[in-house]
Scaffold this motif. Sequence first.
Motif: not given
Length: 131
Positions: A84-109
């Motif tokens: 609902i909030a980050h679907l468009g970010d799945i294939t994106s990188l953040s300004k710092a070069g990390g995965w744009a959804i790395e925090l939700p991914a960290l919680y998920f994993f």
Amino acid sequence: MRNVNVGLLILRISLGVLMLFHGIAKLITGVAGIAGMIDDYGPTFLAYGVYIGEIIAPIFLILGFRTRLAGLVYVATMLVAVLIAHLGDITSLSKAGGWAIELPALYFFGGLALFFTGGGKLAVSRKNKWD
């Protein structure tokens, strides 16, 4: 010296405390923003489920009570958050070069790992299939 149970305790407390901050923020500000996002996908009362995923499940993780079940709730919460909030970010990188959804991914994993491992010997409930 290897101590898996202390590692699981650290993981449980870390994931639980960090997500609990999100839940407390929602207690203070409400779930209207989430209800607005969910409106496109289903009934807005489902927004109240955030309290289960961001308050109850983290408390369970911290205590080590029904850790596998809490981990599964964590996984579901993060899937919904990304949808609902980050679907468009799945294939994106953040300004710092990390995965744009790395925090939700960290919680998920992290939740997924706890679903498979359980809470360990330093958990409140450790003698059943949902430890």
